[in-house]
Design a protein around this motif. Structure first.
Motif, PDB file in Angstrom:
ATOM      1  N   THR A 308      50.469  35.648  12.677  1.00 58.73           N
ATOM      2  CA  THR A 308      51.797  35.769  12.635  1.00 58.73           C
ATOM      3  C   THR A 308      52.205  36.883  13.573  1.00 58.73           C
ATOM      4  OG1 THR A 308      51.667  37.263  10.542  1.00 58.73           O
ATOM      5  CG2 THR A 308      52.155  35.002  10.099  1.00 58.73           C
ATOM      6  N   ASP A 309      51.295  37.748  13.888  1.00 60.83           N
ATOM      7  CA  ASP A 309      51.308  38.838  14.864  1.00 60.83           C
ATOM      8  C   ASP A 309      51.155  38.335  16.377  1.00 60.83           C
ATOM      9  OD1 ASP A 309      52.626  40.744  13.325  1.00 60.83           O
ATOM     10  OD2 ASP A 309      50.708  40.891  12.545  1.00 60.83           O
ATOM     11  N   MET A 310      49.949  37.800  16.506  1.00 56.82           N
ATOM     12  CA  MET A 310      49.461  37.542  17.787  1.00 56.82           C
ATOM     13  C   MET A 310      50.226  36.192  18.252  1.00 56.82           C
ATOM     14  SD  MET A 310      45.471  38.407  17.994  1.00 56.82           S
ATOM     15  CE  MET A 310      44.769  37.847  16.318  1.00 56.82           C
ATOM     16  N   GLU A 311      50.717  35.327  17.431  1.00 59.65           N
ATOM     17  CA  GLU A 311      51.311  34.115  18.053  1.00 59.65           C
ATOM     18  C   GLU A 311      52.866  34.356  17.352  1.00 59.65           C
ATOM     19  OE1 GLU A 311      47.770  33.710  19.180  1.00 59.65           O
ATOM     20  OE2 GLU A 311      48.010  33.490  17.069  1.00 59.65           O
ATOM     21  N   ASP A 312      53.544  35.653  17.279  1.00 62.77           N
ATOM     22  CA  ASP A 312      54.601  35.342  16.853  1.00 62.77           C
ATOM     23  C   ASP A 312      56.070  34.788  17.830  1.00 62.77           C
ATOM     24  OD1 ASP A 312      54.507  37.492  18.753  1.00 62.77           O
ATOM     25  OD2 ASP A 312      55.153  39.204  17.967  1.00 62.77           O
ATOM     26  N   PHE A 313      55.373  34.729  19.053  1.00 64.46           N
ATOM     27  CA  PHE A 313      56.334  34.042  19.916  1.00 64.46           C
ATOM     28  C   PHE A 313      56.474  32.733  19.614  1.00 64.46           C
ATOM     29  CE2 PHE A 313      51.793  33.867  21.561  1.00 64.46           C
ATOM     30  CZ  PHE A 313      51.573  32.536  21.770  1.00 64.46           C
ATOM     31  N   ALA A 314      55.728  31.936  18.916  1.00 63.26           N
ATOM     32  CA  ALA A 314      55.722  30.677  18.421  1.00 63.26           C
ATOM     33  C   ALA A 314      56.678  30.699  17.116  1.00 63.26           C
ATOM     34  CB  ALA A 314      54.313  29.942  18.117  1.00 63.26           C
ATOM     35  N   GLY A 315      57.051  31.585  16.607  1.00 58.05           N
ATOM     36  CA  GLY A 315      57.998  31.557  15.448  1.00 58.05           C
ATOM     37  C   GLY A 315      59.288  31.652  15.786  1.00 58.05           C
ATOM     38  N   ALA A 316      60.116  30.863  14.856  1.00 62.21           N
ATOM     39  CA  ALA A 316      61.481  31.057  15.355  1.00 62.21           C
ATOM     40  C   ALA A 316      62.248  30.957  13.938  1.00 62.21           C
ATOM     41  CB  ALA A 316      61.915  29.689  16.160  1.00 62.21           C
ATOM     42  N   PRO A 317      63.503  31.495  13.787  1.00 64.99           N
ATOM     43  CA  PRO A 317      64.310  31.807  14.904  1.00 64.99           C
ATOM     44  C   PRO A 317      64.020  33.165  15.505  1.00 64.99           C
ATOM     45  CG  PRO A 317      65.488  31.962  12.920  1.00 64.99           C
ATOM     46  CD  PRO A 317      64.330  31.417  12.673  1.00 64.99           C
ATOM     47  N   ASN A 318      63.632  34.365  14.551  1.00 59.17           N
ATOM     48  CA  ASN A 318      63.483  35.657  15.130  1.00 59.17           C
ATOM     49  C   ASN A 318      61.966  35.836  14.765  1.00 59.17           C
ATOM     50  OD1 ASN A 318      63.171  38.552  15.365  1.00 59.17           O
ATOM     51  ND2 ASN A 318      65.001  38.526  14.729  1.00 59.17           N
ATOM     52  N   THR A 319      61.343  35.809  16.294  1.00 57.25           N
ATOM     53  CA  THR A 319      59.715  36.220  16.144  1.00 57.25           C
ATOM     54  C   THR A 319      59.565  37.137  15.395  1.00 57.25           C
ATOM     55  OG1 THR A 319      59.927  37.492  18.159  1.00 57.25           O
ATOM     56  CG2 THR A 319      60.135  35.134  18.384  1.00 57.25           C
ATOM     57  N   ALA A 320      60.136  38.133  15.277  1.00 57.67           N
ATOM     58  CA  ALA A 320      59.737  39.487  14.567  1.00 57.67           C
ATOM     59  C   ALA A 320      59.722  39.480  12.828  1.00 57.67           C
ATOM     60  CB  ALA A 320      60.349  40.629  14.947  1.00 57.67           C
ATOM     61  N   GLN A 321      60.364  38.051  12.404  1.00 56.55           N
ATOM     62  CA  GLN A 321      60.469  38.076  10.980  1.00 56.55           C
ATOM     63  C   GLN A 321      59.961  36.702  10.344  1.00 56.55           C
ATOM     64  OE1 GLN A 321      64.974  38.706  11.424  1.00 56.55           O
ATOM     65  NE2 GLN A 321      64.552  40.079   9.681  1.00 56.55           N
ATOM     66  N   PRO A 322      58.712  36.799  10.116  1.00 60.35           N
ATOM     67  CA  PRO A 322      57.885  35.506   9.726  1.00 60.35           C
ATOM     68  C   PRO A 322      58.323  34.933   8.340  1.00 60.35           C
ATOM     69  CG  PRO A 322      56.473  37.317  10.463  1.00 60.35           C
ATOM     70  CD  PRO A 322      57.615  37.883  10.444  1.00 60.35           C
ATOM     71  N   SER A 323      58.814  35.955   7.719  1.00 63.59           N
ATOM     72  CA  SER A 323      59.586  35.452   6.248  1.00 63.59           C
ATOM     73  C   SER A 323      60.687  34.572   6.510  1.00 63.59           C
ATOM     74  CB  SER A 323      59.924  36.665   5.489  1.00 63.59           C
ATOM     75  OG  SER A 323      59.065  37.485   5.230  1.00 63.59           O
ATOM     76  N   TYR A 324      61.406  34.387   7.493  1.00 66.06           N
ATOM     77  CA  TYR A 324      62.522  33.728   7.597  1.00 66.06           C
ATOM     78  C   TYR A 324      62.408  32.471   8.752  1.00 66.06           C
ATOM     79  CZ  TYR A 324      64.542  37.701   5.323  1.00 66.06           C
ATOM     80  OH  TYR A 324      64.780  38.801   4.429  1.00 66.06           O
ATOM     81  N   TRP A 325      61.162  32.335   9.125  1.00 66.96           N
ATOM     82  CA  TRP A 325      60.633  31.237  10.112  1.00 66.96           C
ATOM     83  C   TRP A 325      61.272  29.938   9.707  1.00 66.96           C
ATOM     84  CZ3 TRP A 325      55.347  33.232  12.361  1.00 66.96           C
ATOM     85  CH2 TRP A 325      55.529  34.035  13.131  1.00 66.96           C
ATOM     86  N   ALA A 326      61.995  29.335  10.484  1.00 61.26           N
ATOM     87  CA  ALA A 326      62.304  27.752  10.302  1.00 61.26           C
ATOM     88  C   ALA A 326      61.065  26.920  10.794  1.00 61.26           C
ATOM     89  CB  ALA A 326      63.600  27.550  10.634  1.00 61.26           C
ATOM     90  N   SER A 327      60.259  27.637  11.912  1.00 66.18           N
ATOM     91  CA  SER A 327      59.326  26.788  12.570  1.00 66.18           C
ATOM     92  C   SER A 327      58.219  27.578  13.040  1.00 66.18           C
ATOM     93  CB  SER A 327      59.882  25.764  13.773  1.00 66.18           C
ATOM     94  OG  SER A 327      60.355  26.947  14.732  1.00 66.18           O
ATOM     95  N   PHE A 328      56.998  27.162  13.042  1.00 65.59           N
ATOM     96  CA  PHE A 328      55.753  27.856  13.777  1.00 65.59           C
ATOM     97  C   PHE A 328      55.290  26.986  14.486  1.00 65.59           C
ATOM     98  CE2 PHE A 328      51.807  30.213  13.018  1.00 65.59           C
ATOM     99  CZ  PHE A 328      51.834  31.092  13.832  1.00 65.59           C
ATOM    100  N   ASN A 329      55.399  26.924  16.064  1.00 64.22           N
ATOM    101  CA  ASN A 329      54.658  25.898  16.711  1.00 64.22           C
ATOM    102  C   ASN A 329      53.298  26.596  17.504  1.00 64.22           C
ATOM    103  OD1 ASN A 329      56.720  23.856  16.268  1.00 64.22           O
ATOM    104  ND2 ASN A 329      58.081  24.887  17.633  1.00 64.22           N
ATOM    105  N   SER A 330      52.652  26.795  16.639  1.00 57.72           N
ATOM    106  CA  SER A 330      51.291  27.364  17.345  1.00 57.72           C
ATOM    107  C   SER A 330      50.097  26.617  16.974  1.00 57.72           C
ATOM    108  CB  SER A 330      51.181  28.817  16.445  1.00 57.72           C
ATOM    109  OG  SER A 330      49.716  29.419  16.973  1.00 57.72           O
ATOM    110  N   SER A 331      49.377  26.343  18.142  1.00 52.68           N
ATOM    111  CA  SER A 331      48.126  25.502  17.930  1.00 52.68           C
ATOM    112  C   SER A 331      47.091  25.892  19.010  1.00 52.68           C
ATOM    113  CB  SER A 331      48.373  23.992  18.212  1.00 52.68           C
ATOM    114  OG  SER A 331      47.232  23.281  18.450  1.00 52.68           O
ATOM    115  N   CYS A 332      45.964  26.556  18.393  1.00 52.68           N
ATOM    116  CA  CYS A 332      45.069  27.137  19.123  1.00 52.68           C
ATOM    117  C   CYS A 332      44.174  26.206  19.981  1.00 52.68           C
ATOM    118  CB  CYS A 332      43.960  27.823  18.251  1.00 52.68           C
ATOM    119  SG  CYS A 332      44.430  29.047  16.975  1.00 52.68           S
TER     120      CYS A 332
END
Length: 393
Positions: A308-332
């Motif tokens: 959630t910190d290293m791939e925060d750019f993959a979270g939306a709408p606000n990358t700094a607020q994982p609790s409110y993410w509507a999506s998390f497009n991260s795939s190692c």
């Protein structure tokens, strides 16, 4: 690996239905026997079947084994730890150590006096710049197996070396047993670090450890040309994160696709047998594991895994607020698979955030005034190694 003790008993004397997997007990026995004292190469060679099992609980066990191995404790040579012990990866080669014209790094049991940050969370690949909201505080390290291949065998530490290697008919194929890590740090705020987080006092200040990405090469594919598109696994991926990170449980429950937590008893048994219990590692756990692009290699459901910190750019709408993410497009696996270079144009493939299975039509647009660069248009894989593209300049 440093040998702190002898492990004589099988690790998985646990109440898990091994019979439910497609693997025979003998395959597991080979992996489990003296698992902690093996070299990284032997460990990977013996444990391929376990790492690539479709039983997520088995993969979670293997993730804890790898975590236990990289965190074997060595004597603190710079006084950064209250216990005078530090995880052994703090003595491994960093990107700065590796990607020099003439690398001279020597592997010892002496940890660094300070962290060595990757480019300030501005990921650069070719002419592409991707900026995140906070500074990086991320540190990449690799074991001796990977370091020697990059700097001695293939000489991929410079762009000239990369192009020479590929243009003479070679393919980038990291050795079995190569381990790449990316650790996440944050300076301890005035109110102190979160309860349970591991802290270390480096020269630049006191930091708490937010977690670590782990990728370990388990086997090479028969046809390296398939690296972009094949669902056949070659690397094992897992991400351990501090369990108290804000919004983490929400992200784990809602977005991560392949996670099967062990019980505390099972976890503690692995840490104890590995000789690193009572250090604080129990406050971290895997966000999941990944071995391919899609769930069960069916091509439909993308595997989602990240930090959630290293791939925060993959979270939306606000990358700094994982609790409110509507999506998390991260795939190692998918992200690292696009690490590539075109030997003819001498251009690295731009960094992007893909999920799911890739095709030759996949493209990343470096900027509005430049044409799309298609993966299938002359690009050659760098065996999932973004550090080559980022630093071999």
């Amino acid at each position: 690996m440093t040998k702190l003790n002898t492990i004589s008993k099988s690790l998985f004397g646990l109440s898990i239905a091994i019979a439910s997997t497609a693997c025979s007990a003998s395959n597991y026995d080979q992996c489990e026997h003296d698992w902690f004292n093996k070299s990284d190469q032997q460990f990977a060679a013996d444990c391929t079947t376990m790492a690539f099992d479709d039983d997520l609980r088995v993969r979670e066990q293997f993730a804890w084994m790898v975590f236990t191995r990289i965190n074997q404790l060595i004597k603190d040579g710079h006084g950064v730890s209250k216990s005078n012990l530090v995880p052994q990866w703090m003595a491994w080669a960093t990107d700065d150590d590796t990607f020099k014209t003439f690398p001279t790094f020597k592997f010892t049991e002496t940890n660094r006096a300070d962290i060595t940050e990757v480019t300030s969370k501005k990921v650069l690949a070719g002419e592409v710049s991707m900026t995140d909201p906070d500074s990086a505080n991320e540190e990449v390290t690799r074991n001796v197996v990977g370091y020697k291949y990059l700097t001695e065998t293939a000489k991929l530490n410079t762009k000239v070396g990369v192009l020479t290697y590929l243009k003479t008919g070679n393919q980038v194929d990291m050795p079995v047993g190569s381990i790449e890590l990316k650790a996440s740090w944050l300076k301890v705020p005035p109110g102190g670090a979160p309860k349970g987080a591991l802290t270390f006092k480096f020269e630049s200040g006191e930091y708490w450890w937010r977690g670590v990405h782990i990728m370990i090469k388990m086997r090479s594919l028969k046809n390296n040309d398939d690296l972009f598109y094949s669902e056949e696994p070659s690397w094992f991926w897992t991400t351990f994160e501090f369990n108290g990170n804000p919004g983490l449980e929400y992200v784990r429950d809602k977005f991560v696709t392949q996670r099967e937590p062990l019980s505390e008893k099972q976890r503690d048994k692995i840490l104890k047998q590995g000789g690193i219990s009572n250090f604080g590692f129990e406050h971290y756990s895997p966000n999941g594991t990944q071995i391919r692009y899609t769930v069960n290699a069916e091509g439909n459901v993308p595997v989602i895994l990240g930090h959630t910190d290293m791939e925060d750019f993959a979270g939306a709408p606000n990358t700094a607020q994982p609790s409110y993410w509507a999506s998390f497009n991260s795939s190692c696996h998918t992200c690292h698979a696009t690490a590539a270079i075109n030997p003819e144009t001498e251009t690295y493939f731009p960094f992007s955030v893909p999920v799911g299975k890739l095709t030759p039509q996949y493209y990343a647009q470096p900027s509005a005034d430049k044409p799309n660069l298609y993966l299938g248009d002359g690009f050659m894989p760098l065996d999932f190694m973004w550090p080559i593209a980022f630093h071999a300049k």
